[in-house]
Motif scaffolding. Structure first.
Motif, PDB file in Angstrom:
ATOM      1  N   PHE A 105       0.825  -1.206   0.000  1.00 56.33           N
ATOM      2  CA  PHE A 105       0.000   0.000   0.000  1.00 56.33           C
ATOM      3  C   PHE A 105       0.859   1.256   0.000  1.00 56.33           C
ATOM      4  N   CYS A 106       1.915   1.274   0.798  1.00 58.01           N
ATOM      5  CA  CYS A 106       2.809   2.436   0.833  1.00 58.01           C
ATOM      6  C   CYS A 106       3.468   2.643  -0.525  1.00 58.01           C
ATOM      7  N   TYR A 107       3.911   1.573  -1.142  1.00 59.27           N
ATOM      8  CA  TYR A 107       4.564   1.649  -2.453  1.00 59.27           C
ATOM      9  C   TYR A 107       3.611   2.284  -3.470  1.00 59.27           C
ATOM     10  N   ARG A 108       2.380   1.818  -3.473  1.00 58.67           N
ATOM     11  CA  ARG A 108       1.377   2.368  -4.389  1.00 58.67           C
ATOM     12  C   ARG A 108       1.061   3.821  -4.048  1.00 58.67           C
ATOM     13  N   ASP A 109       0.977   4.139  -2.756  1.00 56.12           N
ATOM     14  CA  ASP A 109       0.684   5.508  -2.342  1.00 56.12           C
ATOM     15  C   ASP A 109       1.766   6.488  -2.774  1.00 56.12           C
ATOM     16  N   LEU A 110       2.973   5.987  -2.983  1.00 57.73           N
ATOM     17  CA  LEU A 110       4.051   6.845  -3.472  1.00 57.73           C
ATOM     18  C   LEU A 110       3.983   7.045  -4.984  1.00 57.73           C
ATOM     19  N   GLY A 111       3.006   6.419  -5.623  1.00 54.29           N
ATOM     20  CA  GLY A 111       2.781   6.636  -7.051  1.00 54.29           C
ATOM     21  C   GLY A 111       3.376   5.578  -7.949  1.00 54.29           C
ATOM     22  N   TYR A 112       3.835   4.476  -7.382  1.00 56.60           N
ATOM     23  CA  TYR A 112       4.445   3.413  -8.182  1.00 56.60           C
ATOM     24  C   TYR A 112       3.426   2.326  -8.491  1.00 56.60           C
ATOM     25  N   GLN A 113       3.617   1.678  -9.634  1.00 57.05           N
ATOM     26  CA  GLN A 113       2.799   0.523 -10.012  1.00 57.05           C
ATOM     27  C   GLN A 113       3.314  -0.699  -9.264  1.00 57.05           C
ATOM     28  N   PHE A 114       2.407  -1.573  -8.876  1.00 56.33           N
ATOM     29  CA  PHE A 114       2.818  -2.815  -8.230  1.00 56.33           C
ATOM     30  C   PHE A 114       3.760  -3.591  -9.141  1.00 56.33           C
ATOM     31  N   THR A 115       4.764  -4.191  -8.560  1.00 53.47           N
ATOM     32  CA  THR A 115       5.619  -5.125  -9.281  1.00 53.47           C
ATOM     33  C   THR A 115       4.816  -6.412  -9.499  1.00 53.47           C
ATOM     34  N   PRO A 116       5.293  -7.317 -10.350  1.00 50.20           N
ATOM     35  CA  PRO A 116       4.580  -8.597 -10.481  1.00 50.20           C
ATOM     36  C   PRO A 116       4.414  -9.305  -9.132  1.00 50.20           C
ATOM     37  N   GLU A 117       5.449  -9.257  -8.295  1.00 53.79           N
ATOM     38  CA  GLU A 117       5.366  -9.893  -6.972  1.00 53.79           C
ATOM     39  C   GLU A 117       4.269  -9.243  -6.138  1.00 53.79           C
ATOM     40  N   MET A 118       4.248  -7.921  -6.119  1.00 56.28           N
ATOM     41  CA  MET A 118       3.246  -7.207  -5.325  1.00 56.28           C
ATOM     42  C   MET A 118       1.836  -7.455  -5.862  1.00 56.28           C
ATOM     43  N   GLY A 119       1.688  -7.441  -7.174  1.00 60.88           N
ATOM     44  CA  GLY A 119       0.379  -7.712  -7.767  1.00 60.88           C
ATOM     45  C   GLY A 119      -0.114  -9.108  -7.427  1.00 60.88           C
ATOM     46  N   ALA A 120       0.782 -10.079  -7.511  1.00 60.56           N
ATOM     47  CA  ALA A 120       0.411 -11.460  -7.162  1.00 60.56           C
ATOM     48  C   ALA A 120       0.048 -11.552  -5.690  1.00 60.56           C
ATOM     49  N   PHE A 121       0.839 -10.905  -4.836  1.00 56.67           N
ATOM     50  CA  PHE A 121       0.560 -10.940  -3.395  1.00 56.67           C
ATOM     51  C   PHE A 121      -0.784 -10.296  -3.080  1.00 56.67           C
ATOM     52  N   MET A 122      -1.058  -9.147  -3.684  1.00 58.51           N
ATOM     53  CA  MET A 122      -2.309  -8.451  -3.411  1.00 58.51           C
ATOM     54  C   MET A 122      -3.508  -9.267  -3.903  1.00 58.51           C
TER      55      MET A 122
END
Length: 179
Positions: A111-128
């Motif tokens: 959530f913090c990574y996305r709030d900083l304006g970045y797109q989820f990485t494949p790992e983050m997208g899979a985790f979410m």
């Protein structure tokens, strides 16, 4: 000797991505926690410094004024235990549900990574996506709820933790192939 040049956000991203890969491989929960907590702390500090993001406001809304230190003490209990020994070298950590703590720490970091304006990485997208499948109410108000469509993901809640992680590993493999 190799030299590295890296900024804080990229360091945090790499820590979180490795923590997710370790999680889905059912690897060492202490290493997962250490990596995810370090990445989260970097991202949390940047979000706080920039005073931006929904996660920052959410914490302000739910934490009773004056209790911020107490909350973060609880959140950081295991992470601090795993990285410091200056005043408690003989202590033993007990009572931490490490799997839940790891899942929560990675979720907050994403959530913090996305709030900083970045797109989820494949790992983050899979985790979410995996997290949304495990607890659809958790991510109810996000576009991720629409990603949980396959039969395998819909039945994930009835599986053992080991099998849930295997589903996550397969999902990550599929997401990385599609990327």
């Amino acid at each position: 000797m190799a030299e590295i040049r890296i900024n804080k956000v990229d360091a945090a991203r790499r820590q979180i991505d490795v923590a997710i890969r370790l999680l889905f491989s059912n690897d060492d929960p202490v290493a997962i926690h250490t990596l995810s907590a370090a990445g989260f702390r970097i991202l949390r500090d940047i979000v706080h410094k920039n005073k931006k993001g929904r996660i920052q406001q959410h914490f302000k809304d739910i934490i009773k004024p004056g209790m911020e230190k107490e909350l973060w003490k609880v959140v950081n209990k295991a992470a601090n235990f795993f990285k410091h020994a200056d005043s408690d070298a003989d202590e033993i950590l007990e009572g931490v549900q490490i799997e839940k703590a790891n899942d929560a720490m990675i979720l907050l970091a994403c959530f913090c990574y996305r709030d900083l304006g970045y797109q989820f990485t494949p790992e983050m997208g899979a985790f979410m996506t995996w997290s949304a499948a495990l607890d659809p109410k958790l991510l109810e108000n996000t576009p991720l709820k629409d990603l949980v469509k396959t039969q395998e993901l819909n039945s994930i809640r009835s599986l053992s933790r080991k099998n849930q992680l295997e589903v996550g590993k397969n999902l990550l493999s599929q997401v990385r192939q599609d990327a």
